[in-house]
Scaffold this motif. Structure first.
Motif, PDB file in Angstrom:
ATOM      1  N   HIS A   4     -10.442 -27.018 -22.693  1.00 43.14           N
ATOM      2  CA  HIS A   4      -9.641 -28.233 -22.664  1.00 43.14           C
ATOM      3  C   HIS A   4      -8.146 -27.955 -22.545  1.00 43.14           C
ATOM      4  N   ARG A   5      -7.633 -27.025 -23.355  1.00 43.18           N
ATOM      5  CA  ARG A   5      -6.180 -26.844 -23.392  1.00 43.18           C
ATOM      6  C   ARG A   5      -5.857 -25.416 -23.804  1.00 43.18           C
ATOM      7  N   LEU A   6      -4.909 -24.801 -23.085  1.00 43.46           N
ATOM      8  CA  LEU A   6      -4.445 -23.448 -23.402  1.00 43.46           C
ATOM      9  C   LEU A   6      -2.933 -23.473 -23.593  1.00 43.46           C
ATOM     10  N   GLU A   7      -2.460 -22.912 -24.712  1.00 46.15           N
ATOM     11  CA  GLU A   7      -1.027 -22.780 -24.974  1.00 46.15           C
ATOM     12  C   GLU A   7      -0.728 -21.321 -25.272  1.00 46.15           C
ATOM     13  N   MET A   8       0.435 -20.867 -24.782  1.00 46.96           N
ATOM     14  CA  MET A   8       0.846 -19.487 -25.069  1.00 46.96           C
ATOM     15  C   MET A   8       2.361 -19.386 -25.005  1.00 46.96           C
ATOM     16  N   SER A   9       2.891 -18.462 -25.803  1.00 51.05           N
ATOM     17  CA  SER A   9       4.330 -18.217 -25.814  1.00 51.05           C
ATOM     18  C   SER A   9       4.558 -16.744 -26.079  1.00 51.05           C
ATOM     19  N   ALA A  10       5.567 -16.172 -25.383  1.00 54.45           N
ATOM     20  CA  ALA A  10       5.929 -14.754 -25.508  1.00 54.45           C
ATOM     21  C   ALA A  10       4.719 -13.862 -25.288  1.00 54.45           C
ATOM     22  N   PHE A  11       3.835 -14.259 -24.355  1.00 45.84           N
ATOM     23  CA  PHE A  11       2.594 -13.532 -24.093  1.00 45.84           C
ATOM     24  C   PHE A  11       2.640 -13.007 -22.663  1.00 45.84           C
ATOM     25  N   GLY A  12       2.529 -11.679 -22.518  1.00 46.98           N
ATOM     26  CA  GLY A  12       2.570 -11.088 -21.182  1.00 46.98           C
ATOM     27  C   GLY A  12       3.888 -11.405 -20.489  1.00 46.98           C
ATOM     28  N   PRO A  13       3.848 -11.886 -19.227  1.00 50.46           N
ATOM     29  CA  PRO A  13       5.095 -12.229 -18.523  1.00 50.46           C
ATOM     30  C   PRO A  13       5.635 -13.603 -18.895  1.00 50.46           C
ATOM     31  N   PHE A  14       4.904 -14.390 -19.724  1.00 50.69           N
ATOM     32  CA  PHE A  14       5.326 -15.753 -20.048  1.00 50.69           C
ATOM     33  C   PHE A  14       6.210 -15.709 -21.295  1.00 50.69           C
ATOM     34  N   ARG A  15       7.527 -15.859 -21.094  1.00 54.48           N
ATOM     35  CA  ARG A  15       8.467 -15.762 -22.213  1.00 54.48           C
ATOM     36  C   ARG A  15       8.479 -17.043 -23.035  1.00 54.48           C
ATOM     37  N   ASP A  16       8.539 -18.185 -22.347  1.00 49.25           N
ATOM     38  CA  ASP A  16       8.655 -19.473 -23.030  1.00 49.25           C
ATOM     39  C   ASP A  16       7.276 -20.082 -23.272  1.00 49.25           C
ATOM     40  N   HIS A  17       7.274 -21.181 -23.991  1.00 47.14           N
ATOM     41  CA  HIS A  17       6.026 -21.881 -24.318  1.00 47.14           C
ATOM     42  C   HIS A  17       5.418 -22.479 -23.050  1.00 47.14           C
ATOM     43  N   GLN A  18       4.139 -22.188 -22.789  1.00 43.91           N
ATOM     44  CA  GLN A  18       3.431 -22.667 -21.611  1.00 43.91           C
ATOM     45  C   GLN A  18       2.159 -23.388 -22.047  1.00 43.91           C
ATOM     46  N   VAL A  19       1.793 -24.440 -21.278  1.00 44.84           N
ATOM     47  CA  VAL A  19       0.618 -25.252 -21.588  1.00 44.84           C
ATOM     48  C   VAL A  19      -0.214 -25.414 -20.323  1.00 44.84           C
ATOM     49  N   VAL A  20      -1.540 -25.233 -20.447  1.00 45.66           N
ATOM     50  CA  VAL A  20      -2.474 -25.471 -19.348  1.00 45.66           C
ATOM     51  C   VAL A  20      -3.465 -26.529 -19.805  1.00 45.66           C
ATOM     52  N   ASP A  21      -3.440 -27.716 -19.130  1.00 39.54           N
ATOM     53  CA  ASP A  21      -4.360 -28.803 -19.461  1.00 39.54           C
ATOM     54  C   ASP A  21      -5.571 -28.694 -18.545  1.00 39.54           C
ATOM     55  N   PHE A  22      -6.655 -28.090 -19.041  1.00 39.97           N
ATOM     56  CA  PHE A  22      -7.849 -27.909 -18.230  1.00 39.97           C
ATOM     57  C   PHE A  22      -8.554 -29.245 -17.977  1.00 39.97           C
ATOM     58  N   ASN A  23      -8.354 -30.237 -18.847  1.00 40.23           N
ATOM     59  CA  ASN A  23      -8.957 -31.544 -18.583  1.00 40.23           C
ATOM     60  C   ASN A  23      -8.398 -32.138 -17.294  1.00 40.23           C
ATOM     61  N   GLU A  24      -7.077 -31.964 -17.090  1.00 36.74           N
ATOM     62  CA  GLU A  24      -6.462 -32.456 -15.857  1.00 36.74           C
ATOM     63  C   GLU A  24      -6.921 -31.625 -14.660  1.00 36.74           C
ATOM     64  N   LEU A  25      -7.050 -30.305 -14.846  1.00 35.92           N
ATOM     65  CA  LEU A  25      -7.485 -29.443 -13.745  1.00 35.92           C
ATOM     66  C   LEU A  25      -8.955 -29.662 -13.401  1.00 35.92           C
ATOM     67  N   SER A  26      -9.748 -30.135 -14.368  1.00 38.08           N
ATOM     68  CA  SER A  26     -11.197 -30.209 -14.179  1.00 38.08           C
ATOM     69  C   SER A  26     -11.661 -31.520 -13.575  1.00 38.08           C
ATOM     70  N   GLY A  27     -10.739 -32.428 -13.244  1.00 37.72           N
ATOM     71  CA  GLY A  27     -11.162 -33.735 -12.757  1.00 37.72           C
ATOM     72  C   GLY A  27     -12.002 -33.659 -11.496  1.00 37.72           C
ATOM     73  N   ASP A  28     -11.661 -32.728 -10.576  1.00 45.10           N
ATOM     74  CA  ASP A  28     -12.391 -32.607  -9.319  1.00 45.10           C
ATOM     75  C   ASP A  28     -13.470 -31.550  -9.383  1.00 45.10           C
ATOM     76  N   GLY A  29     -13.572 -30.835 -10.527  1.00 50.28           N
ATOM     77  CA  GLY A  29     -14.591 -29.807 -10.670  1.00 50.28           C
ATOM     78  C   GLY A  29     -14.206 -28.474 -10.081  1.00 50.28           C
ATOM     79  N   LEU A  30     -13.076 -28.431  -9.330  1.00 50.77           N
ATOM     80  CA  LEU A  30     -12.664 -27.199  -8.664  1.00 50.77           C
ATOM     81  C   LEU A  30     -11.143 -27.159  -8.642  1.00 50.77           C
ATOM     82  N   PHE A  31     -10.554 -26.031  -9.053  1.00 49.41           N
ATOM     83  CA  PHE A  31      -9.101 -25.885  -8.982  1.00 49.41           C
ATOM     84  C   PHE A  31      -8.769 -24.450  -8.601  1.00 49.41           C
ATOM     85  N   LEU A  32      -7.531 -24.281  -8.147  1.00 45.13           N
ATOM     86  CA  LEU A  32      -7.071 -22.982  -7.651  1.00 45.13           C
ATOM     87  C   LEU A  32      -5.974 -22.467  -8.573  1.00 45.13           C
TER      88      LEU A  32
END
Length: 983
Positions: A4-32
């Motif tokens: 559903h949702r992924l959050e990360m900060s200071a992880f790997g190359p991502f310095r600032d707080h990042q959010v991935v909303d998989f519910n929004e990405l999953s609407g069509d069943g396929l995302f890139l």
């Protein structure tokens, strides 16, 4: 499992707080998931695996470098993942271990790894509602819910197609290694290894036992002195034992005979030796007396010397007394000289004898006693001066304190006014705080509404669009139903004519003859088609009503949110909320400080009175100290005049008194030295007269003659011992001659012949004894070796039988011996799993290849007798032949490896008993595919998402961005990578 949702900060190359909303990405069943090389596409997948299992895939986990190098020191490294598993929604948060600067001081400190699991709805049975806060319990819970571990998850949820292409073309060993990791069948390899190790250990134990039996047999042959036969060794052993027992008995009888001969020879030798000894003693006694007679004059001289030395002993003792008296006189003369020199500054000419000197010393002591009474006054003088200094310091300190108190007293009025104002402000804070809290709650609700409004408006527009599409679809279905009904009515005559039979009445006119039945035309439809069209129109009518309700609900939600927001913007609401929050915090702090501020005001109001009282006390103390100081100074001046007259030329009274005492002590020493000298002189004269009398009494004419006759004690002892030895030797010799009066000194005795005969008898008995001992030892050793050898043969028999059975079973389990297919136990189990994978993959490959290809598993042996069981081939429906997977083209290989990966994922999930993996990631170099193959791949992915799964493709191929409308873009920059959803 669905993400559903992924959050990360200071992880790997991502310095600032990042959010991935998989519910929004999953609407069509396929995302890139795309982006530049090195931007962090793989890191997104790493973050998912790390959140679940606390590690990242592959070699990257060994680097232990998960923290962003450019992150701010105060930004924690954190990953949070929300997901649903088996109907339970949960959030997993993790912080890896990393080094950070210390909050105070220099250097760095280690931030410990942390992990928590929070249930967002009802937890599974047996789980705690509050979740899990211990890192060691998070991973086991995830593995229990999913049913797979980290390595299995990376193979079934993150599908690296290159790995499965290699798996497709791999040999049996490489394919077996991957299957073993996925299905956890290492226990079967462990079983194979256990059998091999056990066979090795039992074989080594058997060889040890055989070796032990062989060593016992070799040792027995060495003892016997003969090689054992190859057959019937037990009979040979029994014969050897009997033979050596008989030989030992014969040797023992011979030993008894020789021992009797040795005893007789020993008795004869003892008699000859006794006679020879008696003759020798007589000869030695006669020789001793002759030697003593030759030295008789020397013996007499020694006796005279010893007697004179004994008489001189008393004279020598008196002489020692004279020496001691002379030494004492010399010591007294030396002491008298030193005492006289010590009194060189004292007038002692008028005092010649000791009594006069002692009187002079007494006069010195009397003068010193007079000064001793003034020493206490001098000590008092020093104490009073120190007291004056102490009073001066105390007066200065009190005056400084008084000045400080005066300054504090002058500042109090202003401080009281400020404290009174602060108390008034705190008293009014509760009423103001209540109003601010109400205002803040209203602002929070409005801000939430402002944030939710854009999404609600978007949902409303989308709902209205879906409603319009539903209306269009329903109207089209209704028109289609009308058209089909019209066609059916138009062809109803033909439909009735098709049911007419000659001689059967027509249902319309009743006639039994049908000369011109109607013919069906091209657009004729039947009842089934009308039924299907009617059902579709009904379904779309229901769908239209449902979408209308959803659109109206979305409109109502938008209206509610607009009413809460009003004319205010989200930015204004956020700023106003921050201001009101700050005001609330300030007022809350004032409310908490009411009692403290009131206490501070009361303290300030009472401080003035306390300060005044302290200043009065200080004034009184300063006046008293000054009065005491002046009186004490007057006493010091008066006492100083008296002490100055008493000490004279000395620094202090004590120094002058000490000088007089030292003079008295030196005069006393001189008086004592004179008395000791006179007594020593008289004693020395008396001892010399006593020495002359003692010498005459002991027969010496002069003391010097007696002193010449004296001898050292050692010499006296030597003379006494020598003369005693002479007397003893003479007495012993005469006693021996009296004892052996019957023995003649001329008697001859032949001891050598008797000794030679005894030696021969002793040697013969010794050899016979050695022979018996050797035979006894050999018999005992043969008996013990025989017992051990029989026990070894008895224990070896069942061990050999057990090892033969174990050896055959180990060969079968390890694909050898009677195993005709040469399949190991591990290969047999993996072959069964591979067969399940082939069946599951065939279902998908058949759809992807339009029924052309299917997988088939083969357990035949490999070439040159290699072990079989893990061969995977494809059946080509076009040719009807089975061929190797290595013959597939590039596009066919991709389809086959994708089908294999998905089939393997299904089997692993089912095998582990875990949750269905609804979210998958395919990480593959799509840039190597041509256009036609890419079309096949996209068709296959459409098939995959049609089953309800969400598929994420990881690629930077431009054509995929054109084909896939929903994308997660990863951008890299010097300030760290970032994520954004594109559509």
């Amino acid at each position: 499992m669905r993400l559903h949702r992924l959050e990360m900060s200071a992880f790997g190359p991502f310095r600032d707080h990042q959010v991935v909303d998989f519910n929004e990405l999953s609407g069509d069943g396929l995302f890139l998931l795309h982006g530049d090389t090195g931007a962090g596409k793989t890191t997104v997948l790493d973050a998912i695996v790390f959140a679940l299992y606390g590690e990242v895939p592959g070699a990257r986990n060994q680097a232990k470098a998960l923290r962003c190098d450019t992150a701010e020191p105060t930004t924690p490294t954190r990953v949070s993942l929300e997901l649903s598993v088996q109907g339970h929604r949960l959030r997993v948060e993790r912080n890896p271990e990393y080094e950070r600067p210390k909050k105070s001081g220099q250097g760095s400190t280690t931030e410990k790894a942390k992990a928590t699991l929070t249930w967002l709805n009802e937890p599974p049975s047996g789980e705690v509602r509050e979740g899990i806060t211990r890192p060691a319990e998070v991973r086991p819970t995830i593995e229990r819910l999913l049913g797979i571990d980290a390595k299995q998850f990376c193979h079934v949820a993150l599908l690296p197609q290159g790995d499965f292409a290699r798996f497709l073309r791999a040999d049996a060993k490489e394919r077996g290694d991957l299957l073993e990791r996925l299905f956890g069948t290492r226990r079967f390899s462990a079983v194979e290894k256990w059998f091999r190790d056990t066979r090795y250990e039992r074989g080594r134990e058997l060889e040890q036992r055989r070796g032990e039996a062989d060593r016992l047999l070799a040792r027995l042959a060495q003892v016997v002195g003969a090689e054992p036969p190859e057959e019937d060794r037990a009979t040979w052993l029994e014969g050897v034992e009997k033979s050596f027992s008989l030989e030992s008995e014969r040797a023992r009888q011979e030993l008894d005979r020789l021992r009797r001969q040795r005893e007789q020879a020993d008795d004869a030798l003892a008699k000859q030796r006794e006679l020879a000894d008696r003759v020798e003693r007589v000869r030695a006694a006669r020789s001793e007396l002759d030697e003593l007679a030759a030295e008789s004059e020397r013996h007499e001289a020694a006796r005279a010397e010893l007697e004179a030395a004994r008489r001189a002993t008393s004279v020598v003792e008196v002489g020692r007394t004279v020496d001691r008296a002379a030494a004492a006189l010399r010591d007294a003369e030396a002491e008298l000289r030193e005492a006289g020199q010590a009194c060189s500054d004292v007038d002692t000419e008028s005092a010649e004898d000791p009594e006069q000197l002692r009187a002079l010393a007494v006069s010195y002591r009397e003068r010193a006693a007079v000064l001793e009474s003034l020493e206490s006054a001098a000590e008092q003088q020093r104490g009073d001066r120190e007291r004056i200094t102490e009073l001066d310091e105390r007066i200065a300190a009190d005056e400084a304190t008084d000045a400080e108190l005066a300054e504090q007293l002058g500042q109090l009025p202003a401080a009281v006014e400020r404290a009174r104002a602060e108390v008034n402000e705190a008293e009014q804070a509760p009423e103001r705080l209540e109003a601010v809290r109400g205002n803040r709650e209203e602002l929070e609700a409005a801000l939430r509404a402002a944030r939710e409004l854009p999404a609600a408006e978007t949902r409303s527009v989308e709902a209205r669009d879906r409603e319009r599409r539903a209306v269009d679809d329903h109207q089209g279905a209704r028109a289609e139903l009308q058209r089909i009904r019209e066609l059916r009515l138009a062809g109803m005559a033909a439909e009735l004519a098709a049911e007419l039979e000659e001689g059967t009445a027509c249902p319309v006119c009743g006639g039994t003859r049908h000369p011109e039945p109607a013919e069906p035309h091209e657009r004729t439809v039947g009842a089934e088609e009308e039924r299907l069209a009617r059902e579709r129109e009904t379904e779309l009518q229901r769908w239209r009503d449902e979408q209308r309700g959803l659109a109206e609900e979305a409109e109502r939600e938008c209206a509610r949110l607009r009413e809460q927001v009003g004319e205010r913007t989200e930015q204004w609401l956020r700023a106003e909320l921050d201001r009101v929050t700050s005001e609330r915090d300030r007022l809350s702090e004032l409310v908490a400080q009411r009692e403290t501020r009131a206490a501070q005001l009361a303290e300030l109001e009472t401080s003035s009175e306390r300060l005044g009282e302290r200043r009065s006390e200080l004034a009184e103390r300063i006046a008293a100290a000054r009065s005491s100081r002046d009186a004490l100074a007057e006493q010091v001046r008066e006492r100083e005049q008296r002490l100055s007259e008493s000490r004279g030329e000395f620094d202090t009274v004590t120094a002058r008194r000490q000088h007089l005492v030292e003079r008295a002590e030196r005069v006393d020493r001189l008086a004592a030295a004179k008395g000791d000298h006179d007594r020593a002189l008289a004693r020395e004269s008396e001892q010399r007269a006593e020495l002359a009398r003692t010498a005459a009494d002991n027969g010496f004419e002069t003391p010097e003659q007696a002193l010449d006759a004296r001898r050292e004690q050692r010499r006296v002892q030597e003379l006494e011992e020598w003369l005693a030895e002479v007397d003893r030797r003479e007495a012993a010799a005469r006693a021996t001659l009296r004892e052996l009066a019957e023995v003649s000194a001329e008697t001859e005795v032949d001891v050598a012949a008797a000794a030679e005969a005894a030696d021969r008898a002793r040697e013969a008995a010794q050899q016979a004894g050695n022979t018996v001992a050797d035979l006894d030892r050999r018999v005992d050793e043969i008996t013990e070796l025989g017992r051990q050898l029989r026990d070894s043969w008895k224990e070896l028999e069942p061990v050999e039988a057990e090892f033969a059975e174990l050896d055959a079973l180990t060969d079968v389990i390890n694909g050898q011996g009677q195993n005709a297919r040469r399949m190991t136990l591990r290969s047999y189990v993996l072959a069964a799993r591979l067969e399940e994978v082939a069946e599951a993959a065939t279902q998908r490959l058949g759809h992807m290849s339009d029924g052309r290809y299917s997988f088939v598993h083969s357990d035949e042996q490999g070439p040159h007798g290699k072990r079989g069981g893990l061969d995977l081939r494809v059946v080509d429906d076009y040719s009807g032949r089975t061929r190797s997977t290595k013959t597939l083209s590039g596009g066919e290989t991709f389809l086959a490896s994708l089908a294999l990966a998905l089939g393997l994922a299904d089997v692993v999930s089912a095998e582990a008993g875990g949750a269905m993996l609804d979210t998958l990631f395919i990480d593959e170099g799509f840039g190597t595919l041509d256009g036609d193959t890419l079309d096949l791949v996209m068709d296959a992915l459409d098939e995959l998402r049609a089953g309800g799964r969400v598929v994420g493709l990881v690629s930077h191929v431009d054509e995929l961005r054109q084909r896939i409308p929903v994308r997660l873009r990863v951008r890299k920059s010097r300030g760290g990578s970032s994520l954004a959803i594109e559509s």
